[in-house]
Design a protein around this motif. Structure first.
Motif, short mmCIF file in Angstrom:
data_model
loop_
_atom_site.label_atom_id
_atom_site.label_comp_id
_atom_site.label_asym_id
_atom_site.label_seq_id
_atom_site.Cartn_x
_atom_site.Cartn_y
_atom_site.Cartn_z
N GLU A 1 0.84 -1.20 0.00
CA GLU A 1 0.00 0.00 0.00
C GLU A 1 0.88 1.26 0.00
OE1 GLU A 1 -3.14 2.04 3.11
OE2 GLU A 1 -3.08 -0.15 3.02
N PHE A 2 1.95 1.23 0.78
CA PHE A 2 2.85 2.37 0.84
C PHE A 2 3.53 2.60 -0.52
CE2 PHE A 2 6.85 4.50 1.69
CZ PHE A 2 6.40 5.61 2.39
N ILE A 3 3.93 1.52 -1.19
CA ILE A 3 4.57 1.61 -2.50
C ILE A 3 3.61 2.22 -3.52
CG2 ILE A 3 5.46 0.23 -4.43
CD1 ILE A 3 6.69 -1.63 -2.23
N LEU A 4 2.35 1.81 -3.48
CA LEU A 4 1.35 2.40 -4.39
C LEU A 4 1.23 3.90 -4.15
CD1 LEU A 4 -1.47 -0.32 -4.38
CD2 LEU A 4 0.08 0.29 -6.26
N ASN A 5 1.28 4.31 -2.90
CA ASN A 5 1.21 5.74 -2.57
C ASN A 5 2.41 6.49 -3.15
OD1 ASN A 5 0.13 8.09 -1.27
ND2 ASN A 5 1.68 7.82 0.31
N LEU A 6 3.61 5.90 -3.03
CA LEU A 6 4.81 6.53 -3.62
C LEU A 6 4.63 6.69 -5.13
CD1 LEU A 6 7.78 4.70 -1.81
CD2 LEU A 6 6.96 7.04 -1.41
N LYS A 7 4.16 5.64 -5.78
CA LYS A 7 3.99 5.69 -7.24
C LYS A 7 2.96 6.73 -7.64
CE LYS A 7 5.56 1.00 -8.10
NZ LYS A 7 5.25 -0.34 -8.55
N ARG A 8 1.86 6.84 -6.88
CA ARG A 8 0.83 7.86 -7.16
C ARG A 8 1.42 9.27 -7.09
NH1 ARG A 8 -2.79 4.38 -4.39
NH2 ARG A 8 -2.36 5.37 -2.40
N GLN A 9 2.40 9.45 -6.22
CA GLN A 9 3.01 10.76 -6.05
C GLN A 9 4.22 10.98 -6.96
OE1 GLN A 9 3.14 12.46 -2.08
NE2 GLN A 9 2.24 10.57 -1.29
N GLY A 10 4.52 10.00 -7.79
CA GLY A 10 5.62 10.14 -8.73
C GLY A 10 6.99 10.03 -8.09
N ILE A 11 7.08 9.34 -6.96
CA ILE A 11 8.34 9.19 -6.26
C ILE A 11 8.98 7.86 -6.68
CG2 ILE A 11 9.46 8.97 -4.00
CD1 ILE A 11 7.12 10.77 -2.97
N ALA A 12 10.18 7.95 -7.23
CA ALA A 12 10.87 6.76 -7.73
C ALA A 12 11.38 5.89 -6.59
CB ALA A 12 12.04 7.18 -8.61
N ILE A 13 11.22 4.61 -6.74
CA ILE A 13 11.75 3.65 -5.77
C ILE A 13 13.19 3.33 -6.17
CG2 ILE A 13 11.56 1.28 -4.91
CD1 ILE A 13 8.48 1.64 -5.24
#
Length: 125
Positions: free
Chosen positions: A80-92
């Motif tokens: 869920e946290f990773i999906l939130n990062l992706k929604r905000q355009g933050i690269a993993i």
């Protein structure tokens, strides 16, 4: 002497307002002005103090933006946290992957803040 706990960490940053907005938005931290011009980020019983890169001389004057590397624990499922990062355009940068934490195994994901500090967010396994 025995060290008991971590009280706070300090991050040197280029732009304190931009850093505050990032951590408020991405990690839901609360920013507080401790004294005029001195800001910190709060979550639970923990604190990250923010030191502007262009400040008056201090004992930490040789610290540079982007040299931080720290781990935060969350109870939010990492997926869920990773999906939130992706929604905000933050690269993993890395992960999810298993790591060794202070109290056992972690499932972690890594990303960078606006100054390039490496932020690890983990679930305890």
């Amino acid at each position: 002497m025995k060290v008991r706990a971590l009280d706070h960490i300090v991050l040197c940053v280029n732009d304190v307002p931009a850093t505050r907005r990032f951590y408020e938005r991405v990690l839901n931290m609360e920013s507080r002005e401790e004294r005029p011009g001195k800001w910190s980020l709060h979550f639970g019983t923990h604190k990250i103090s923010l030191q502007g890169a262009v400040t008056s001389p201090s004992i930490a004057c040789e610290t540079v933006p982007g040299s931080g590397n720290f781990c935060l624990l969350t109870d939010t499922p990492l997926e869920e946290f990773i999906l939130n990062l992706k929604r905000q355009g933050i690269a993993i940068v890395d992960g999810p992957g298993e790591r060794a934490g202070a109290m056992g195994k972690l499932l972690s994901v890594y990303f960078k803040d606006p100054d390039g500090n490496l932020v690890e967010v983990s679930n305890q396994l």
